[in-house]
Design a protein around this motif. Structure first.
Motif, PDB file in Angstrom:
ATOM      1  N   LEU A  44      10.190   2.775  -8.043  1.00 36.24           N
ATOM      2  CA  LEU A  44       9.989   1.344  -8.208  1.00 36.24           C
ATOM      3  C   LEU A  44      10.025   0.623  -6.872  1.00 36.24           C
ATOM      4  O   LEU A  44      10.688   1.069  -5.924  1.00 36.24           O
ATOM      5  CB  LEU A  44      11.074   0.746  -9.118  1.00 36.24           C
ATOM      6  CG  LEU A  44      11.131   1.237 -10.566  1.00 36.24           C
ATOM      7  CD1 LEU A  44      12.372   0.688 -11.247  1.00 36.24           C
ATOM      8  CD2 LEU A  44       9.874   0.815 -11.321  1.00 36.24           C
ATOM      9  N   ALA A  45       9.324  -0.487  -6.823  1.00 39.06           N
ATOM     10  CA  ALA A  45       9.393  -1.385  -5.681  1.00 39.06           C
ATOM     11  C   ALA A  45       9.845  -2.749  -6.167  1.00 39.06           C
ATOM     12  O   ALA A  45       9.314  -3.271  -7.161  1.00 39.06           O
ATOM     13  CB  ALA A  45       8.040  -1.505  -4.991  1.00 39.06           C
ATOM     14  N   ALA A  46      10.856  -3.304  -5.497  1.00 33.58           N
ATOM     15  CA  ALA A  46      11.223  -4.703  -5.695  1.00 33.58           C
ATOM     16  C   ALA A  46      10.445  -5.516  -4.675  1.00 33.58           C
ATOM     17  O   ALA A  46      10.545  -5.262  -3.472  1.00 33.58           O
ATOM     18  CB  ALA A  46      12.719  -4.890  -5.505  1.00 33.58           C
ATOM     19  N   VAL A  93       0.845  -1.194   0.000  1.00 28.85           N
ATOM     20  CA  VAL A  93       0.000   0.000   0.000  1.00 28.85           C
ATOM     21  C   VAL A  93       0.880   1.243   0.000  1.00 28.85           C
ATOM     22  O   VAL A  93       1.865   1.324   0.746  1.00 28.85           O
ATOM     23  CB  VAL A  93      -0.912   0.007   1.243  1.00 28.85           C
ATOM     24  CG1 VAL A  93      -1.681   1.325   1.346  1.00 28.85           C
ATOM     25  CG2 VAL A  93      -1.884  -1.175   1.194  1.00 28.85           C
ATOM     26  N   VAL A  94       0.528   2.193  -0.837  1.00 32.99           N
ATOM     27  CA  VAL A  94       1.133   3.532  -0.801  1.00 32.99           C
ATOM     28  C   VAL A  94       0.065   4.485  -0.291  1.00 32.99           C
ATOM     29  O   VAL A  94      -1.008   4.611  -0.893  1.00 32.99           O
ATOM     30  CB  VAL A  94       1.630   3.957  -2.195  1.00 32.99           C
ATOM     31  CG1 VAL A  94       2.138   5.393  -2.154  1.00 32.99           C
ATOM     32  CG2 VAL A  94       2.734   3.016  -2.678  1.00 32.99           C
ATOM     33  N   LEU A 145      10.524 -12.749  -7.737  1.00 32.24           N
ATOM     34  CA  LEU A 145      10.803 -11.318  -7.670  1.00 32.24           C
ATOM     35  C   LEU A 145      10.005 -10.571  -8.738  1.00 32.24           C
ATOM     36  O   LEU A 145       9.935 -11.002  -9.890  1.00 32.24           O
ATOM     37  CB  LEU A 145      12.301 -11.072  -7.876  1.00 32.24           C
ATOM     38  CG  LEU A 145      12.771  -9.618  -7.859  1.00 32.24           C
ATOM     39  CD1 LEU A 145      12.539  -8.983  -6.497  1.00 32.24           C
ATOM     40  CD2 LEU A 145      14.252  -9.534  -8.236  1.00 32.24           C
ATOM     41  N   HIS A 146       9.404  -9.431  -8.339  1.00 31.74           N
ATOM     42  CA  HIS A 146       8.675  -8.558  -9.267  1.00 31.74           C
ATOM     43  C   HIS A 146       9.201  -7.132  -9.098  1.00 31.74           C
ATOM     44  O   HIS A 146       9.496  -6.698  -7.977  1.00 31.74           O
ATOM     45  CB  HIS A 146       7.176  -8.559  -8.968  1.00 31.74           C
ATOM     46  CG  HIS A 146       6.511  -9.880  -9.183  1.00 31.74           C
ATOM     47  ND1 HIS A 146       5.695 -10.150 -10.257  1.00 31.74           N
ATOM     48  CD2 HIS A 146       6.536 -11.019  -8.442  1.00 31.74           C
ATOM     49  CE1 HIS A 146       5.248 -11.387 -10.176  1.00 31.74           C
ATOM     50  NE2 HIS A 146       5.746 -11.937  -9.073  1.00 31.74           N
ATOM     51  N   LEU A 147       9.277  -6.411 -10.199  1.00 33.25           N
ATOM     52  CA  LEU A 147       9.502  -4.966 -10.169  1.00 33.25           C
ATOM     53  C   LEU A 147       8.180  -4.296 -10.502  1.00 33.25           C
ATOM     54  O   LEU A 147       7.538  -4.626 -11.507  1.00 33.25           O
ATOM     55  CB  LEU A 147      10.573  -4.541 -11.174  1.00 33.25           C
ATOM     56  CG  LEU A 147      12.014  -4.945 -10.859  1.00 33.25           C
ATOM     57  CD1 LEU A 147      12.963  -4.329 -11.876  1.00 33.25           C
ATOM     58  CD2 LEU A 147      12.413  -4.537  -9.451  1.00 33.25           C
ATOM     59  N   VAL A 148       7.777  -3.357  -9.646  1.00 33.53           N
ATOM     60  CA  VAL A 148       6.480  -2.712  -9.777  1.00 33.53           C
ATOM     61  C   VAL A 148       6.672  -1.202  -9.720  1.00 33.53           C
ATOM     62  O   VAL A 148       7.403  -0.687  -8.858  1.00 33.53           O
ATOM     63  CB  VAL A 148       5.530  -3.160  -8.645  1.00 33.53           C
ATOM     64  CG1 VAL A 148       4.223  -2.404  -8.699  1.00 33.53           C
ATOM     65  CG2 VAL A 148       5.283  -4.664  -8.733  1.00 33.53           C
ATOM     66  N   SER A 149       6.019  -0.504 -10.637  1.00 33.18           N
ATOM     67  CA  SER A 149       6.026   0.963 -10.602  1.00 33.18           C
ATOM     68  C   SER A 149       5.052   1.446  -9.542  1.00 33.18           C
ATOM     69  O   SER A 149       3.885   1.022  -9.516  1.00 33.18           O
ATOM     70  CB  SER A 149       5.630   1.532 -11.966  1.00 33.18           C
ATOM     71  OG  SER A 149       5.403   2.916 -11.877  1.00 33.18           O
ATOM     72  N   LEU A 150       5.502   2.315  -8.682  1.00 29.67           N
ATOM     73  CA  LEU A 150       4.618   2.851  -7.642  1.00 29.67           C
ATOM     74  C   LEU A 150       3.595   3.818  -8.221  1.00 29.67           C
ATOM     75  O   LEU A 150       2.578   4.106  -7.594  1.00 29.67           O
ATOM     76  CB  LEU A 150       5.439   3.543  -6.548  1.00 29.67           C
ATOM     77  CG  LEU A 150       6.391   2.620  -5.777  1.00 29.67           C
ATOM     78  CD1 LEU A 150       7.123   3.403  -4.691  1.00 29.67           C
ATOM     79  CD2 LEU A 150       5.650   1.452  -5.166  1.00 29.67           C
ATOM     80  N   ALA A 151       3.843   4.315  -9.423  1.00 26.21           N
ATOM     81  CA  ALA A 151       2.879   5.190 -10.088  1.00 26.21           C
ATOM     82  C   ALA A 151       1.877   4.404 -10.918  1.00 26.21           C
ATOM     83  O   ALA A 151       0.922   4.963 -11.442  1.00 26.21           O
ATOM     84  CB  ALA A 151       3.614   6.201 -10.978  1.00 26.21           C
ATOM     85  N   GLY A 152       2.100   3.097 -11.054  1.00 25.99           N
ATOM     86  CA  GLY A 152       1.213   2.270 -11.865  1.00 25.99           C
ATOM     87  C   GLY A 152       1.760   2.077 -13.263  1.00 25.99           C
ATOM     88  O   GLY A 152       2.637   2.802 -13.732  1.00 25.99           O
ATOM     89  N   GLY A 173      -3.500   0.250  -3.294  1.00 20.64           N
ATOM     90  CA  GLY A 173      -2.678  -0.941  -3.415  1.00 20.64           C
ATOM     91  C   GLY A 173      -1.967  -0.972  -4.747  1.00 20.64           C
ATOM     92  O   GLY A 173      -2.595  -0.804  -5.791  1.00 20.64           O
ATOM     93  N   VAL A 174      -0.665  -1.177  -4.735  1.00 18.59           N
ATOM     94  CA  VAL A 174       0.101  -1.221  -5.978  1.00 18.59           C
ATOM     95  C   VAL A 174       0.489  -2.653  -6.343  1.00 18.59           C
ATOM     96  O   VAL A 174       0.958  -2.905  -7.461  1.00 18.59           O
ATOM     97  CB  VAL A 174       1.365  -0.342  -5.900  1.00 18.59           C
ATOM     98  CG1 VAL A 174       0.984   1.110  -5.700  1.00 18.59           C
ATOM     99  CG2 VAL A 174       2.297  -0.814  -4.790  1.00 18.59           C
ATOM    100  N   PHE A 175       0.274  -3.595  -5.422  1.00 19.75           N
ATOM    101  CA  PHE A 175       0.566  -4.991  -5.709  1.00 19.75           C
ATOM    102  C   PHE A 175      -0.149  -5.846  -4.680  1.00 19.75           C
ATOM    103  O   PHE A 175      -0.223  -5.485  -3.496  1.00 19.75           O
ATOM    104  CB  PHE A 175       2.075  -5.260  -5.650  1.00 19.75           C
ATOM    105  CG  PHE A 175       2.460  -6.671  -6.022  1.00 19.75           C
ATOM    106  CD1 PHE A 175       2.728  -7.000  -7.329  1.00 19.75           C
ATOM    107  CD2 PHE A 175       2.553  -7.670  -5.051  1.00 19.75           C
ATOM    108  CE1 PHE A 175       3.085  -8.298  -7.681  1.00 19.75           C
ATOM    109  CE2 PHE A 175       2.901  -8.958  -5.390  1.00 19.75           C
ATOM    110  CZ  PHE A 175       3.166  -9.279  -6.711  1.00 19.75           C
ATOM    111  N   THR A 176      -0.673  -6.998  -5.121  1.00 16.50           N
ATOM    112  CA  THR A 176      -1.309  -7.945  -4.203  1.00 16.50           C
ATOM    113  C   THR A 176      -0.750  -9.334  -4.462  1.00 16.50           C
ATOM    114  O   THR A 176      -0.668  -9.773  -5.612  1.00 16.50           O
ATOM    115  CB  THR A 176      -2.835  -7.968  -4.401  1.00 16.50           C
ATOM    116  OG1 THR A 176      -3.366  -6.668  -4.122  1.00 16.50           O
ATOM    117  CG2 THR A 176      -3.472  -8.966  -3.447  1.00 16.50           C
ATOM    118  N   GLY A 177      -0.367  -9.996  -3.394  1.00 13.15           N
ATOM    119  CA  GLY A 177       0.181 -11.347  -3.478  1.00 13.15           C
ATOM    120  C   GLY A 177       0.734 -11.736  -2.118  1.00 13.15           C
ATOM    121  O   GLY A 177       0.581 -11.007  -1.134  1.00 13.15           O
TER     122      GLY A 177
END
Length: 801
Positions: A241-243, A213-214, A270-277, A224-228
């Motif tokens: 970015l979030a690793a 969550v940001v 491992l996932h790389l996710v943009s916090l801006a979407g 939420g920027v990622f769920t898992g």
């Protein structure tokens, strides 16, 4: 064998004639400190101050009961007037600090209330706190939230009403088993829980999803920027970015390899996710990512991690570099990262960025089997040994690194030779009073950019030396720097005196001033006299043992209790733990001394695996015992032996290998290593963790058991190292103590008791319902020590006749 001519007579100061013995009540009244934080502008220090252990509303959290009695306090560093409460608290809730915002104007804090951990944002100026509508997780690697800027914060959130695994662990069987019993009683729902292996290894696997969550504080909204099944995350320095490391399918051990305590039961992706979407990129989908190494380069564009292939071993894993545009790049070449298992169950790989290069702990073709810090080019894989073998990295910036080698502090620039900074150094970074608040990744793979202070003790007394300061601050030998402000050179120092009274001191302008005190009740306690003993160990090496004595009464020397722990060895300059301020309800020498017994804590070296531990326990203990009795300070009557956990195992081994003891107390020990092998931990949740083998196989094969293989490959070694199979050689009365939800299964103690019963021996078994490997209920702790004292006195009186 000899004993030191110097008796370390602790606290024989004026007024000691009025001191009293240490008691179980003293243990239960212990207070403590947790996290200590200083804001970036160096205006404030916040301290987690924990009230008496016995004041908790519930003891279901076990070790983490301290969080329930924690309060967040604040000190003004410019005008210190002691610690002041930072917020109003609710009855039955516990609070601890999480992280300052970049400006220091806000503080994220955690609250534990009614089995939910919440996160709040505190405005320091107004002391107003906003509790966010989330149940938060506390990832083991780095439990604190991450501030992206002064108004935005990122954290891992759990489904409503769920606790982080660290807090669920202690009472999982007590809370979930009754519900399953009810399902069976009512007959409407099945109460089965299934597990699988081989083709069925993913049966029952799949834990609660987490959301990264940001949260925007100004807008009072989160997204939420990622769920898992998030187990760890790290935010890039540019906050783009979030690793994110996610738990994936279950994994079983390879039949031909030795299982280590650090066995990972589920793969990590491992996932790389943009916090801006707009970006969610899986990185190296066939990789299994090691925990604790997520290192972003200084400009936030590249991520360093370590992984093995799906079918590979950790020892054959590689360092990888990933970025959002080019994906994953494994670092090929001649460098082999060092992979180890430390602290019983932690898989460790050490590496970080140095400018656009990588430095990592490992070996090269040039260094052979020698492990040392090495510079690695991320593009070509070219590797150059950088630091001497055995050197410890302590600070890294783009221009230089600093390291400890041979007790000396060195500075190694990007180009050129290393320069000696200080010839005698003991510490260069703050100690964590609560490592669980800091997390494992900062300990293993996070270094400050510079060394801001150092402490040294030779020549002369210990001193704190801030970088660039003109004055050194005198310290006591046991002082620990727990927080430091690099610009103002202000330090927070933790001190515990020999009675156990603790204090926090503020180091400022070359002097120390107290800001808070805990455990004042211990000021009236008489500390034990301490005698250092030595004997010759394996290959003639000197072993150090410690004898603790109660205050002389003018009567005969006190009876002796030996407290063994196979594999523990001690130096001759410091007494072994626990101290009087350490919460340790099991086999505690301070309580035994308070009851009037002398206590011998021997060094018992054990070889690396595989070995026969049982064959190596008796000789060091009997030599230490002879040295203790030669002092004339303890009774000549046969002593008792009391061990907990692996010490309980050692106590039963000693009961079979020697007739030196009049009574045996063994608590929570693994007495039948074949029976222990394969047991499932009642506190683990296989859906979340997979089939954990830390205790059931890893402990036996490559951990404390040191047996080197599973029992079907060397059953004879398991048999000869299991006290259960030597029960006929026990001649002293035995008291067995165990918790019924211990991860060392209670039936092992039950079977040991039944064997003693069948063999016609004198024995008692005490089972504590709802307790695990350590007792946490104050009533149970008091009851245990009363039973121990009664048992020792009864058998001691018989031995003295």
């Amino acid at each position: 064998m000899r004993f030191s001519g110097l008796l370390l007579l602790c606290l024989l100061a004026a007024g000691s004639a009025h001191a009293r013995p240490y008691s179980v009540d003293d243990l239960l009244k212990l207070e403590s400190y947790g996290e200590v934080l200083i804001d970036a502008k160096e205006r404030w220090a916040v301290v987690d101050r924990r009230s008496a252990f016995q004041s908790a509303k519930t003891f279901r959290y076990g070790f983490f009961t301290s969080r329930l009695v924690s309060r967040v306090m604040i000190a003004d560093l410019a005008h210190p007037k002691g610690l002041q409460p930072l917020i109003d608290v609710e009855e039955g809730a516990g609070y601890w600090a999480a992280a300052f915002s970049p400006s220091g104007d806000r503080l994220a804090i955690f609250r534990l209330k009614e089995d939910v951990v919440s996160i709040g944002i505190l405005e320091i100026a107004s002391r107003r706190v906003e509790w966010l509508p989330y149940a938060v997780d506390l990832p083991t690697a780095s439990p604190a939230p991450v501030w992206l800027d002064d108004r935005t914060i990122a954290f891992s959130a759990l489904p409503d009403g769920r606790l982080p695994n660290a807090l669920r662990y202690a009472f999982l069987p007590q809370s979930e088993t009754p519900a399953l019993w009810r399902e069976a009683e009512e007959g409407a729902l099945p109460s089965a829980r299934a597990l699988g292996t081989g083709h069925f290894q993913n049966v029952g696997i799949g834990g609660a999803p987490r959301r990264l969550v940001v949260y925007d504080i100004k807008k009072r909204s989160g997204r939420g920027v990622f769920t898992g099944e998030v187990s760890d995350f790290a935010i890039s320095p540019d906050a783009r970015l979030a690793a994110i490391v996610v738990l994936a399918e279950a994994v079983g051990p390879k039949a031909a390899e030795t299982v280590a305590p650090g066995f990972q039961a589920r793969r990590r992706r491992l996932h790389l996710v943009s916090l801006a979407g707009g970006l969610e990129a899986p990185i190296c989908p066939d990789c299994d990512v090691a925990p604790d190494l997520l290192s972003w380069s200084g400009h936030g564009s590249k991520l360093l991690f370590f992984a093995r292939s799906r079918a590979g071993n950790w020892s054959d894993g590689q360092l990888h570099v990933a970025d959002a545009t080019t994906g994953d790049h494994p670092i090929a070449g001649q460098f082999k990262p060092a992979v180890s298992v430390e602290y019983g169950s932690s898989l460790e790989v050490h590496a970080t960025w140095w400018g656009n290069q990588i430095i990592a702990l490992g070996s090269t073709a040039r260094s052979g089997s020698t492990t040392q810090w090495t510079r690695v080019d991320p593009a070509s894989g070219a590797a150059t040994p950088l630091l001497p073998p055995g050197a410890r990295l302590v600070a890294v910036d783009d221009s230089a690194i600093q390291y400890l080698s041979g007790g000396k502090l060195w500075n190694k620039p990007l180009r050129g030779a290393a320069r000696l900074v200080e010839p005698s150094v003991e510490a260069v970074r703050p100690d964590a009073l609560d490592p669980y608040s800091v997390g494992s990744r900062p300990f293993l793979n996070s270094w400050p950019r510079k060394v801001f202070f150092r402490t040294r003790s030779t020549p002369g007394p210990p001193r704190l030396i801030p970088a660039g300061a003109t004055e050194a601050v005198p310290l006591e030998p046991s002082d620990r720097v727990v927080a430091f402000a690099p610009s103002t050179h202000v330090a927070i120092v933790s001190r515990v005196d020999s009675r156990g009274v603790g204090s926090l001191l503020l180091s400022k302008a070359g002097s120390l001033a107290p800001v808070d005190t805990i455990n004042g009740h211990l000021a009236a306690v008489d500390a034990p006299r301490v005698v250092h003993l030595t004997s010759a160990g394996p290959n003639g090496a000197e072993l150090h043992h410690w004898l603790f004595l109660p205050t002389p009464t003018g009567g005969p020397p006190p009876p002796l209790v030996v407290v063994p722990y196979p594999g523990f060895t001690f130096g001759g300059d410091h007494t072994p733990p626990p101290g009087p301020a350490d919460f340790n309800p099991e086999a505690n020498p301070n309580i035994l001394v308070g009851l009037g017994y002398a206590v011998l804590v021997p060094s018992i070296p054990l070889a690396e695996a595989p070995t026969d531990a049982a064959a190596n326990v008796a000789r060091p203990v009997t030599d230490a015992l002879a040295a203790a009795q030669a002092t004339g300070l303890v009774s000549k009557a046969r002593p008792a032996v009391y061990g907990h956990s692996f010490g309980g195992y050692g106590a039963m081994v000693l009961a079979e290998e020697t007739d030196a003891f009049s009574a045996v107390i063994a608590s929570h020990g693994p007495y039948d290593l074949i029976d222990l092998y394969g047991s499932l931990l009642p506190q683990s949740d296989p859906a979340e963790s997979g089939l954990v083998l830390t205790l059931s196989a890893g402990w036996a094969e490559a951990g404390q058991g040191r047996l080197g293989s599973p029992p079907w490959k060397d059953a004879a070694r398991y048999l000869r190292n299991s006290p259960f199979f030597g029960v006929e050689r026990v001649h002293a009365p035995v008291l067995l103590i165990h918790g019924d939800v211990d991860y060392v299964p209670v039936h092992i103690a039950e079977r040991m008791f039944s064997a003693l019963h069948r063999a016609g021996k004198d024995a008692k078994l005490i089972r504590y319902v709802g307790e695990g490997h350590v007792l946490w209920s104050p009533a149970n702790i008091r009851d245990q020590w009363k039973r121990i004292d009664d048992f020792l006195r009864r058998e001691g009186d018989k031995a003295a006749k």
